[in-house]
Write an enzyme that holds these catalytic residues in place. Structure first.
Site, PDB file in Angstrom:
ATOM      1  N   TYR A  53      65.118   5.987  66.125  1.00 57.99           N
ATOM      2  CA  TYR A  53      65.335   6.919  67.238  1.00 57.99           C
ATOM      3  C   TYR A  53      64.192   7.908  67.393  1.00 57.99           C
ATOM      4  O   TYR A  53      63.944   8.383  68.508  1.00 57.99           O
ATOM      5  CB  TYR A  53      66.696   7.611  67.100  1.00 57.99           C
ATOM      6  CG  TYR A  53      67.808   6.685  67.506  1.00 57.99           C
ATOM      7  CD1 TYR A  53      68.086   6.442  68.849  1.00 57.99           C
ATOM      8  CD2 TYR A  53      68.533   5.981  66.552  1.00 57.99           C
ATOM      9  CE1 TYR A  53      69.070   5.551  69.226  1.00 57.99           C
ATOM     10  CE2 TYR A  53      69.524   5.081  66.924  1.00 57.99           C
ATOM     11  CZ  TYR A  53      69.782   4.873  68.267  1.00 57.99           C
ATOM     12  OH  TYR A  53      70.741   3.970  68.647  1.00 57.99           O
ATOM     13  N   HIS A 106      76.323   7.226  77.318  1.00 60.37           N
ATOM     14  CA  HIS A 106      75.909   6.746  75.993  1.00 60.37           C
ATOM     15  C   HIS A 106      75.125   7.791  75.210  1.00 60.37           C
ATOM     16  O   HIS A 106      74.455   7.456  74.232  1.00 60.37           O
ATOM     17  CB  HIS A 106      75.101   5.455  76.131  1.00 60.37           C
ATOM     18  CG  HIS A 106      75.914   4.301  76.581  1.00 60.37           C
ATOM     19  ND1 HIS A 106      75.361   3.157  77.140  1.00 60.37           N
ATOM     20  CD2 HIS A 106      77.260   4.083  76.570  1.00 60.37           C
ATOM     21  CE1 HIS A 106      76.325   2.303  77.454  1.00 60.37           C
ATOM     22  NE2 HIS A 106      77.478   2.842  77.117  1.00 60.37           N
ATOM     23  N   CYS A 117      80.934  18.093  61.682  1.00 58.17           N
ATOM     24  CA  CYS A 117      81.694  19.056  62.495  1.00 58.17           C
ATOM     25  C   CYS A 117      81.559  18.835  64.001  1.00 58.17           C
ATOM     26  O   CYS A 117      82.132  19.597  64.790  1.00 58.17           O
ATOM     27  CB  CYS A 117      81.278  20.481  62.145  1.00 58.17           C
ATOM     28  SG  CYS A 117      79.642  20.985  62.763  1.00 58.17           S
ATOM     29  N   GLY A 172      70.126  -1.783  88.109  1.00 61.05           N
ATOM     30  CA  GLY A 172      69.410  -2.092  86.875  1.00 61.05           C
ATOM     31  C   GLY A 172      70.290  -2.304  85.662  1.00 61.05           C
ATOM     32  O   GLY A 172      69.871  -2.035  84.542  1.00 61.05           O
ATOM     33  N   THR A 173      71.502  -2.798  85.868  1.00 60.27           N
ATOM     34  CA  THR A 173      72.419  -3.038  84.751  1.00 60.27           C
ATOM     35  C   THR A 173      72.561  -4.528  84.499  1.00 60.27           C
ATOM     36  O   THR A 173      72.500  -5.337  85.422  1.00 60.27           O
ATOM     37  CB  THR A 173      73.801  -2.435  85.025  1.00 60.27           C
ATOM     38  OG1 THR A 173      74.389  -3.101  86.152  1.00 60.27           O
ATOM     39  CG2 THR A 173      73.694  -0.947  85.307  1.00 60.27           C
ATOM     40  N   SER A 174      72.818  -4.880  83.239  1.00 56.22           N
ATOM     41  CA  SER A 174      72.955  -6.295  82.870  1.00 56.22           C
ATOM     42  C   SER A 174      74.352  -6.827  83.136  1.00 56.22           C
ATOM     43  O   SER A 174      74.550  -8.030  83.287  1.00 56.22           O
ATOM     44  CB  SER A 174      72.623  -6.480  81.387  1.00 56.22           C
ATOM     45  OG  SER A 174      73.597  -5.822  80.576  1.00 56.22           O
TER      46      SER A 174
END
Length: 231
Positions: A53, A106, A117, A172-174
């Site tokens: 990340y 997401h 916490c 632009g989504t699969s």
């Protein structure tokens, strides 16, 4: 007042240099997703997850919004109704492109989360397993990202928006990742018009009323201009 919900995926940011899961030589191909994008992977090897990340965060910070991002921001400003952007992307290119109402289902690369916490704060450019939570001081810092097997954020808001829209658009989504892949079915069940804008047909392409295919930086600005200039 009319209300439009736009779902965006990796294809919107791909032309800014942020790769999709399916890029042959992209960042994702260098890692096992079970090791870097699951709670179990983080428990086994937090150093590896933070390395992944940190690389994604640096990649995002060096990227710039493209014409699709700025076109959607212009749509929010110029459209005669309300435009809600729901994104599966964890980058901030919508906001840097000028968008205002964006739901990151997401999570976001710019955020840090305490696994103990649930405190959230702005992530530094480089994160480490030894980072302490500013609220509880636990060394349990993780990226504020929804991993596989976890519940996406703000789902109540998203379904509430879908229940009152006049137009649902996926860009632009699969169509492979749920629950987002099921949004078009929710819209159709409510009798809402649906549109897909994509480089190529998604796995849910047959569920949309209409579709346009091509690079996001071309077809999104064109579609936005048509809407804004419509009589």
């Amino acid at each position: 007042m009319s209300h439009m919900v736009i779902l965006t995926g990796a294809g919107v940011s791909a032309e800014s240099g942020l790769g999709t899961f399916r890029d042959k030589d992209g960042l994702w191909t260098k890692y096992d997703l079970n090791e870097v994008a699951t709670p179990e992977g983080f428990a086994r090897n937090p150093d590896l997850v933070h390395e992944f990340y940190n690389a994604r965060r640096a990649n995002c910070q060096n990227a710039q919004p493209n014409a699709a991002h700025t076109a959607l921001a212009r749509l929010q400003t110029k459209y005669r109704g309300r435009v809600t952007i729901v994104t599966q992307n964890v980058d901030d290119l919508h906001e840097r492109g000028g968008a205002s109402e964006v739901i990151h289902m997401h999570g976001e690369l710019s955020g840090a989360l305490c696994a103990i916490c649930d405190h959230r704060w702005a992530a530094p450019r480089v994160m480490s397993p030894t980072d302490h939570c500013p609220a509880c001081d636990s060394p349990a810092t993780r990226p504020d990202i929804v991993w596989f097997g976890e519940m996406p954020y703000r789902m109540d808001e998203i379904y509430a928006a879908l229940s009152e829209v006049d137009l649902f658009v996926a860009i632009g989504t699969s169509g492979n990742v749920y629950p987002a892949a099921g949004f078009v079915a929710e819209a159709r069940a409510a009798g809402v018009e649906t549109l897909e804008l994509n480089l190529e047909p998604s796995s849910t392409a047959g569920a949309f009323d209409t579709a346009r295919f091509g690079p996001a930086t071309e077809i999104v600005p064109q579609w936005v201009s048509e809407l804004i200039n419509a009589p």
